[in-house]
Design a protein around this motif. Structure first.
Motif, mmCIF file in Angstrom:
data_model
loop_
_atom_site.group_PDB
_atom_site.id
_atom_site.type_symbol
_atom_site.label_atom_id
_atom_site.label_comp_id
_atom_site.label_asym_id
_atom_site.label_seq_id
_atom_site.Cartn_x
_atom_site.Cartn_y
_atom_site.Cartn_z
ATOM 1 N N LEU A 132 1.626 -10.840 3.826
ATOM 2 C CA LEU A 132 2.693 -9.985 4.339
ATOM 3 C C LEU A 132 2.489 -8.602 3.735
ATOM 4 C CD1 LEU A 132 5.398 -9.536 5.830
ATOM 5 C CD2 LEU A 132 6.551 -10.420 3.771
ATOM 6 N N ALA A 133 2.320 -7.585 4.578
ATOM 7 C CA ALA A 133 1.979 -6.246 4.091
ATOM 8 C C ALA A 133 3.147 -5.284 4.260
ATOM 9 C CB ALA A 133 0.758 -5.706 4.826
ATOM 10 N N PHE A 134 3.311 -4.420 3.254
ATOM 11 C CA PHE A 134 4.263 -3.311 3.316
ATOM 12 C C PHE A 134 3.470 -2.039 3.039
ATOM 13 C CE2 PHE A 134 6.977 -6.890 2.586
ATOM 14 C CZ PHE A 134 8.225 -6.558 3.128
ATOM 15 N N VAL A 135 3.582 -1.062 3.938
ATOM 16 C CA VAL A 135 2.820 0.181 3.818
ATOM 17 C C VAL A 135 3.799 1.349 3.872
ATOM 18 C CG1 VAL A 135 0.924 1.550 4.739
ATOM 19 C CG2 VAL A 135 0.927 -0.942 5.064
ATOM 20 N N CYS A 136 3.744 2.238 2.883
ATOM 21 C CA CYS A 136 4.687 3.341 2.822
ATOM 22 C C CYS A 136 3.998 4.606 2.315
ATOM 23 C CB CYS A 136 5.860 2.982 1.901
ATOM 24 S SG CYS A 136 7.227 4.158 1.978
ATOM 25 N N ALA A 181 0.848 -1.192 0.000
ATOM 26 C CA ALA A 181 0.000 0.000 0.000
ATOM 27 C C ALA A 181 0.880 1.237 0.000
ATOM 28 C CB ALA A 181 -0.930 0.011 1.213
ATOM 29 N N ALA A 182 0.694 2.103 -0.987
ATOM 30 C CA ALA A 182 1.540 3.279 -1.153
ATOM 31 C C ALA A 182 0.706 4.546 -1.203
ATOM 32 C CB ALA A 182 2.362 3.164 -2.439
ATOM 33 N N GLY A 183 1.201 5.572 -0.541
ATOM 34 C CA GLY A 183 0.630 6.900 -0.644
ATOM 35 C C GLY A 183 1.659 7.834 -1.255
ATOM 36 N N GLY A 184 1.368 8.394 -2.436
ATOM 37 C CA GLY A 184 2.287 9.327 -3.085
ATOM 38 C C GLY A 184 3.641 8.715 -3.371
ATOM 39 N N SER A 185 4.719 9.431 -2.969
ATOM 40 C CA SER A 185 6.069 8.954 -3.248
ATOM 41 C C SER A 185 6.444 7.742 -2.418
ATOM 42 C CB SER A 185 7.085 10.078 -3.017
ATOM 43 O OG SER A 185 7.060 10.512 -1.666
ATOM 44 N N GLY A 186 5.562 7.309 -1.518
ATOM 45 C CA GLY A 186 5.797 6.072 -0.794
ATOM 46 C C GLY A 186 5.808 4.850 -1.683
ATOM 47 N N VAL A 187 5.467 5.027 -2.945
ATOM 48 C CA VAL A 187 5.488 3.905 -3.880
ATOM 49 C C VAL A 187 6.908 3.478 -4.249
ATOM 50 C CG1 VAL A 187 5.477 5.228 -6.049
ATOM 51 C CG2 VAL A 187 4.304 3.014 -5.932
ATOM 52 N N VAL A 188 7.895 4.322 -3.998
ATOM 53 C CA VAL A 188 9.253 4.059 -4.492
ATOM 54 C C VAL A 188 9.814 2.713 -4.018
ATOM 55 C CG1 VAL A 188 11.615 4.894 -4.602
ATOM 56 C CG2 VAL A 188 9.721 6.517 -4.800
ATOM 57 N N PRO A 189 9.901 2.443 -2.707
ATOM 58 C CA PRO A 189 10.457 1.149 -2.312
ATOM 59 C C PRO A 189 9.565 -0.027 -2.694
ATOM 60 C CG PRO A 189 9.564 2.278 -0.403
ATOM 61 C CD PRO A 189 9.537 3.261 -1.546
ATOM 62 N N LEU A 190 8.268 0.213 -2.820
ATOM 63 C CA LEU A 190 7.357 -0.861 -3.203
ATOM 64 C C LEU A 190 7.549 -1.221 -4.671
ATOM 65 C CD1 LEU A 190 4.159 0.259 -1.261
ATOM 66 C CD2 LEU A 190 6.166 -1.023 -0.478
ATOM 67 N N ARG A 191 7.890 -0.242 -5.490
ATOM 68 C CA ARG A 191 8.231 -0.524 -6.878
ATOM 69 C C ARG A 191 9.461 -1.416 -6.949
ATOM 70 N NH1 ARG A 191 12.286 2.325 -10.769
ATOM 71 N NH2 ARG A 191 11.270 2.180 -12.799
ATOM 72 N N ALA A 192 10.446 -1.154 -6.069
ATOM 73 C CA ALA A 192 11.644 -1.994 -6.036
ATOM 74 C C ALA A 192 11.284 -3.432 -5.675
ATOM 75 C CB ALA A 192 12.650 -1.429 -5.037
ATOM 76 N N ILE A 193 10.361 -3.594 -4.735
ATOM 77 C CA ILE A 193 9.925 -4.932 -4.340
ATOM 78 C C ILE A 193 9.235 -5.628 -5.508
ATOM 79 C CG2 ILE A 193 8.281 -6.172 -2.877
ATOM 80 C CD1 ILE A 193 8.968 -4.176 -0.637
ATOM 81 N N THR A 235 2.722 9.946 7.146
ATOM 82 C CA THR A 235 2.378 9.333 8.435
ATOM 83 C C THR A 235 0.893 9.031 8.568
ATOM 84 O OG1 THR A 235 4.255 10.369 9.552
ATOM 85 C CG2 THR A 235 2.422 9.684 10.933
ATOM 86 N N SER A 236 0.025 9.980 8.213
ATOM 87 C CA SER A 236 -1.414 9.760 8.367
ATOM 88 C C SER A 236 -1.896 8.600 7.505
ATOM 89 C CB SER A 236 -2.186 11.031 8.013
ATOM 90 O OG SER A 236 -1.925 11.429 6.670
ATOM 91 N N PHE A 237 -1.360 8.488 6.287
ATOM 92 C CA PHE A 237 -1.724 7.381 5.398
ATOM 93 C C PHE A 237 -1.286 6.055 5.999
ATOM 94 C CE2 PHE A 237 -0.452 4.375 2.109
ATOM 95 C CZ PHE A 237 -1.590 4.302 1.318
ATOM 96 N N VAL A 238 -0.048 6.001 6.457
ATOM 97 C CA VAL A 238 0.496 4.756 6.999
ATOM 98 C C VAL A 238 -0.299 4.312 8.217
ATOM 99 C CG1 VAL A 238 2.509 3.728 8.114
ATOM 100 C CG2 VAL A 238 2.797 5.127 6.065
ATOM 101 N N GLU A 239 -0.596 5.246 9.116
ATOM 102 C CA GLU A 239 -1.328 4.889 10.327
ATOM 103 C C GLU A 239 -2.740 4.409 10.000
ATOM 104 O OE1 GLU A 239 -1.046 8.327 12.814
ATOM 105 O OE2 GLU A 239 0.993 7.828 13.486
ATOM 106 N N THR A 240 -3.391 5.051 9.033
ATOM 107 C CA THR A 240 -4.741 4.644 8.646
ATOM 108 C C THR A 240 -4.744 3.250 8.053
ATOM 109 O OG1 THR A 240 -5.473 6.921 8.257
ATOM 110 C CG2 THR A 240 -6.692 5.184 7.139
#
Length: 227
Positions: free
Chosen positions: A189-193, A105-117, A196-201
């Motif tokens: 197995l979940a990865f969330v990036c 789960a990615a919010g905005g630029s939090g997609v970067v490491p998830l793209r690597a995965i 802060t508000s997005f990750v916590e939600t």
């Protein structure tokens, strides 16, 4: 630095040439340090956007009043040099033998490491199932738009949607997660990036659905794509 790719009007990917690079694990980051002529130094962390075995690359979102991101997204050119330290990090990482299924789960630029995965999963020909939920403000804000397309990617646009948009048009909440996340029975197995508000939600929503907290890995990003 060997190559530049403009991902969106405010986001750029830089391919790096780092002598003695030891290789990295999907999800790790590097620290970038810039030094001004007067000796002033500024340092920011940026996730690696590339998979293990690929040339190291970082993706940066420009923050107008930032000390590092404006230079990296507007001024730097192939052949320019700057200091990089890394790879860094051992928690928010994935290796094929870690299994899944993967819910990202990615919010905005939090997609970067998830793209690597996702790239590592593809390059290693892993049979682990994976699904990405990607929240962006508008269609133009989607990073890696051409790459992140297909049945295993779910987009939601929270601010504006183009005519004919068939994806979600809402902020991520427990109800949306219930529709798109892997069933608890699958042992995901979940990865969330993201911010802060997005990750916590998202993390709280997944726990509400019954996800095991120890199988939810989180990484909080600032507006520049750094922690």
């Amino acid at each position: 630095m060997s190559a530049v790719v403009d991902e969106t009007p405010r986001v750029r990917t830089l391919e790096l040439e780092i002598p003695g690079w030891p290789g990295h694990v999907a999800g790790q980051h590097v620290d970038v340090r810039l030094t001004a002529e007067d000796g002033y130094r500024a340092e920011r962390p940026y996730s690696l956007a590339s998979a293990p075995g690929e040339a190291p690359a970082i993706t940066i979102q420009r923050l107008e009043d930032g000390e590092v991101s404006p230079y990296l997204t507007e001024d730097v050119r192939p052949g320019d040099r700057f200091e990089v330290r890394g790879p860094i990090g051992g928690y928010f990482v994935w290796r094929p033998n870690d299994g899944g299924p993967l819910f990202l789960a990615a919010g905005g630029s939090g997609v970067v490491p998830l793209r690597a995965i996702l790239r590592h999963r593809r390059n290693s020909m892993s049979e682990v199932r994976a699904r990405l939920l990607y929240s962006s403000r508008t269609l133009e804000d989607i990073i890696y738009r051409a790459e992140l397309d297909g049945d295993d990617v779910v987009h939601t646009l929270t601010r504006a949607q183009p005519s004919g948009w068939t994806g979600y048009a809402r902020r991520v909440d427990t109800g949306l997660l219930r529709e798109v996340a892997w069933p608890v029975e699958d042992g995901p197995l979940a990865f969330v990036c993201g911010p802060t508000s997005f990750v916590e939600t998202v993390a709280a929503g997944l726990i509400d659905l019954g996800y095991v907290p120890t199988r939810i890995k989180t990484e909080r990003f600032g507006a520049t794509g750094g922690r």
